[in-house]
Design a protein around this motif. Structure first.
Motif, PDB file in Angstrom:
ATOM      1  N   GLY A  22       1.724   6.749  -6.627  1.00 48.94           N
ATOM      2  CA  GLY A  22       0.143   7.186  -7.090  1.00 48.94           C
ATOM      3  C   GLY A  22       0.002   8.202  -8.395  1.00 48.94           C
ATOM      4  O   GLY A  22      -0.766   7.938  -9.149  1.00 48.94           O
ATOM      5  N   GLY A  23       0.785   9.098  -8.205  1.00 47.12           N
ATOM      6  CA  GLY A  23       0.799  10.001  -9.135  1.00 47.12           C
ATOM      7  C   GLY A  23       1.165   9.663 -10.441  1.00 47.12           C
ATOM      8  O   GLY A  23       0.641   9.879 -11.390  1.00 47.12           O
ATOM      9  N   THR A  24       2.373   8.752 -10.461  1.00 50.64           N
ATOM     10  CA  THR A  24       2.746   8.149 -11.640  1.00 50.64           C
ATOM     11  C   THR A  24       1.677   7.439 -12.249  1.00 50.64           C
ATOM     12  O   THR A  24       1.620   7.364 -13.389  1.00 50.64           O
ATOM     13  CB  THR A  24       4.107   7.436 -11.384  1.00 50.64           C
ATOM     14  OG1 THR A  24       4.997   8.279 -10.822  1.00 50.64           O
ATOM     15  CG2 THR A  24       4.321   6.708 -12.637  1.00 50.64           C
ATOM     16  N   VAL A  25       0.982   6.656 -11.375  1.00 52.73           N
ATOM     17  CA  VAL A  25       0.038   5.947 -11.988  1.00 52.73           C
ATOM     18  C   VAL A  25      -1.142   6.380 -12.669  1.00 52.73           C
ATOM     19  O   VAL A  25      -1.580   6.189 -13.664  1.00 52.73           O
ATOM     20  CB  VAL A  25      -0.593   4.704 -11.105  1.00 52.73           C
ATOM     21  CG1 VAL A  25      -1.750   3.903 -11.119  1.00 52.73           C
ATOM     22  CG2 VAL A  25       0.430   3.645 -10.298  1.00 52.73           C
ATOM     23  N   GLU A  26      -1.551   7.576 -11.946  1.00 49.39           N
ATOM     24  CA  GLU A  26      -2.724   8.106 -12.392  1.00 49.39           C
ATOM     25  C   GLU A  26      -2.302   8.725 -13.858  1.00 49.39           C
ATOM     26  O   GLU A  26      -3.103   8.849 -14.708  1.00 49.39           O
ATOM     27  CB  GLU A  26      -2.879   9.446 -11.346  1.00 49.39           C
ATOM     28  CG  GLU A  26      -3.708   8.878 -10.317  1.00 49.39           C
ATOM     29  CD  GLU A  26      -4.870   7.950 -10.645  1.00 49.39           C
ATOM     30  OE1 GLU A  26      -5.945   8.270 -11.515  1.00 49.39           O
ATOM     31  OE2 GLU A  26      -5.093   7.037  -9.956  1.00 49.39           O
ATOM     32  N   LYS A  27      -1.100   9.216 -13.793  1.00 51.80           N
ATOM     33  CA  LYS A  27      -0.450  10.012 -15.019  1.00 51.80           C
ATOM     34  C   LYS A  27      -0.306   9.049 -16.314  1.00 51.80           C
ATOM     35  O   LYS A  27      -0.377   9.570 -17.408  1.00 51.80           O
ATOM     36  CB  LYS A  27       0.664  10.937 -14.633  1.00 51.80           C
ATOM     37  CG  LYS A  27       0.517  12.214 -13.972  1.00 51.80           C
ATOM     38  CD  LYS A  27       1.624  12.838 -13.935  1.00 51.80           C
ATOM     39  CE  LYS A  27       1.364  14.055 -13.009  1.00 51.80           C
ATOM     40  NZ  LYS A  27       2.618  14.800 -12.681  1.00 51.80           N
ATOM     41  N   THR A  28      -0.154   7.691 -16.080  1.00 51.27           N
ATOM     42  CA  THR A  28       0.241   6.782 -17.183  1.00 51.27           C
ATOM     43  C   THR A  28      -0.803   5.910 -17.464  1.00 51.27           C
ATOM     44  O   THR A  28      -0.805   4.879 -17.915  1.00 51.27           O
ATOM     45  CB  THR A  28       1.533   6.224 -16.583  1.00 51.27           C
ATOM     46  OG1 THR A  28       1.364   5.407 -15.584  1.00 51.27           O
ATOM     47  CG2 THR A  28       2.641   7.092 -16.757  1.00 51.27           C
ATOM     48  N   ARG A  42       0.674  -1.208  -0.022  1.00 49.54           N
ATOM     49  CA  ARG A  42      -0.223  -0.180   0.140  1.00 49.54           C
ATOM     50  C   ARG A  42       0.871   1.001  -0.011  1.00 49.54           C
ATOM     51  O   ARG A  42       0.562   2.294  -0.655  1.00 49.54           O
ATOM     52  CB  ARG A  42      -0.856  -0.078   1.160  1.00 49.54           C
ATOM     53  CG  ARG A  42      -2.397  -0.781   1.088  1.00 49.54           C
ATOM     54  CD  ARG A  42      -3.222  -0.670   2.008  1.00 49.54           C
ATOM     55  NE  ARG A  42      -3.807  -1.750   2.569  1.00 49.54           N
ATOM     56  CZ  ARG A  42      -3.493  -2.595   3.297  1.00 49.54           C
ATOM     57  NH1 ARG A  42      -2.520  -2.336   4.401  1.00 49.54           N
ATOM     58  NH2 ARG A  42      -3.980  -3.769   3.687  1.00 49.54           N
ATOM     59  N   LYS A  43       1.905   1.258   0.984  1.00 52.67           N
ATOM     60  CA  LYS A  43       2.700   2.312   0.852  1.00 52.67           C
ATOM     61  C   LYS A  43       3.537   2.721  -0.509  1.00 52.67           C
ATOM     62  O   LYS A  43       3.507   3.839  -0.849  1.00 52.67           O
ATOM     63  CB  LYS A  43       3.957   2.073   2.059  1.00 52.67           C
ATOM     64  CG  LYS A  43       4.791   3.110   1.985  1.00 52.67           C
ATOM     65  CD  LYS A  43       4.033   4.336   2.675  1.00 52.67           C
ATOM     66  CE  LYS A  43       5.153   5.776   2.695  1.00 52.67           C
ATOM     67  NZ  LYS A  43       4.851   6.867   2.803  1.00 52.67           N
ATOM     68  N   GLN A  44       3.858   1.685  -1.094  1.00 57.13           N
ATOM     69  CA  GLN A  44       4.608   1.840  -2.502  1.00 57.13           C
ATOM     70  C   GLN A  44       3.727   2.237  -3.489  1.00 57.13           C
ATOM     71  O   GLN A  44       3.979   3.017  -4.453  1.00 57.13           O
ATOM     72  CB  GLN A  44       5.351   0.543  -2.752  1.00 57.13           C
ATOM     73  CG  GLN A  44       6.544   0.097  -2.086  1.00 57.13           C
ATOM     74  CD  GLN A  44       7.507   1.478  -2.471  1.00 57.13           C
ATOM     75  OE1 GLN A  44       7.704   1.865  -3.411  1.00 57.13           O
ATOM     76  NE2 GLN A  44       7.769   1.919  -1.104  1.00 57.13           N
ATOM     77  N   LEU A  45       2.429   1.855  -3.353  1.00 51.99           N
ATOM     78  CA  LEU A  45       1.452   2.098  -4.222  1.00 51.99           C
ATOM     79  C   LEU A  45       1.032   3.767  -4.226  1.00 51.99           C
ATOM     80  O   LEU A  45       0.621   4.509  -4.960  1.00 51.99           O
ATOM     81  CB  LEU A  45       0.102   1.151  -4.324  1.00 51.99           C
ATOM     82  CG  LEU A  45       0.155  -0.086  -4.893  1.00 51.99           C
ATOM     83  CD1 LEU A  45      -1.051  -0.820  -4.349  1.00 51.99           C
ATOM     84  CD2 LEU A  45       0.409  -0.226  -6.189  1.00 51.99           C
ATOM     85  N   GLU A  46       1.046   4.131  -2.926  1.00 51.30           N
ATOM     86  CA  GLU A  46       0.791   5.621  -2.411  1.00 51.30           C
ATOM     87  C   GLU A  46       2.008   6.476  -2.955  1.00 51.30           C
ATOM     88  O   GLU A  46       1.717   7.557  -3.548  1.00 51.30           O
ATOM     89  CB  GLU A  46       0.841   5.617  -0.891  1.00 51.30           C
ATOM     90  CG  GLU A  46       0.413   7.070  -0.564  1.00 51.30           C
ATOM     91  CD  GLU A  46       0.343   6.934   1.129  1.00 51.30           C
ATOM     92  OE1 GLU A  46       1.171   7.780   1.570  1.00 51.30           O
ATOM     93  OE2 GLU A  46      -0.472   6.202   1.654  1.00 51.30           O
ATOM     94  N   VAL A  47       3.314   5.965  -2.970  1.00 53.59           N
ATOM     95  CA  VAL A  47       4.358   6.641  -3.275  1.00 53.59           C
ATOM     96  C   VAL A  47       4.062   6.677  -4.800  1.00 53.59           C
ATOM     97  O   VAL A  47       4.553   8.012  -5.393  1.00 53.59           O
ATOM     98  CB  VAL A  47       5.512   6.067  -2.817  1.00 53.59           C
ATOM     99  CG1 VAL A  47       6.976   6.519  -3.601  1.00 53.59           C
ATOM    100  CG2 VAL A  47       5.934   6.094  -1.371  1.00 53.59           C
TER     101      VAL A  47
END
Length: 138
Positions: free
Chosen positions: A57-63, A50-55
């Protein structure tokens, strides 16, 4: 009785995975569990994920990438690709039929917004666009 069946037929909300960890890392996790920071190894691993997904998160949303399969004729023009670029999205063209990339699309815009092209049929595009996307056309 019907209520029990409902719970048995419910689809699982998680999936089991298996990972291999080194002995030192495993020992550190066990120490944190023993000290009460986590209830068990799985609790620690879920928290770390969860912590890594949070870290990231912005990248995931942008891609976020759009993967679509379309049947028939599909035109891609400058306005649509500029909207994708502004949203930070990458288009994966999947067409069965005819895909056309407009003459108003620059090679730079095409490379910035089109991640891959798969056409079962025909692809029509200006030569400079086909050259710019040659490594992405399959």
């Amino acid at each position: 009785m019907g209520e029990g069946k409902f719970f048995r037929d419910k689809a699982p909300d998680s999936e089991k995975i298996t990972i291999n960890l080194g002995f030192v890392d495993l020992g550190r996790i066990d120490l944190l569990v023993q000290e009460g920071f986590y209830s068990n190894r799985s609790d620690f691993i879920r928290a770390a994920i969860r912590k890594q997904l949070e870290v990231h998160g912005g990248t995931v949303e942008k891609t976020i990438e759009r993967h679509t399969m379309e049947l028939g004729l599909r035109d891609y023009g400058r306005a649509e690709l500029e909207q994708l670029r502004a949203a930070g999205e990458i288009l994966h063209v999947r067409v069965v039929g005819l895909a056309r990339i407009g003459a108003d699309v620059s090679p730079d815009l095409a490379r910035a917004t089109i991640g891959s092209i798969t056409v079962l049929g025909a692809l029509q595009a200006p030569a400079d666009i086909k050259n710019a996307l040659a490594d992405r056309i399959s």
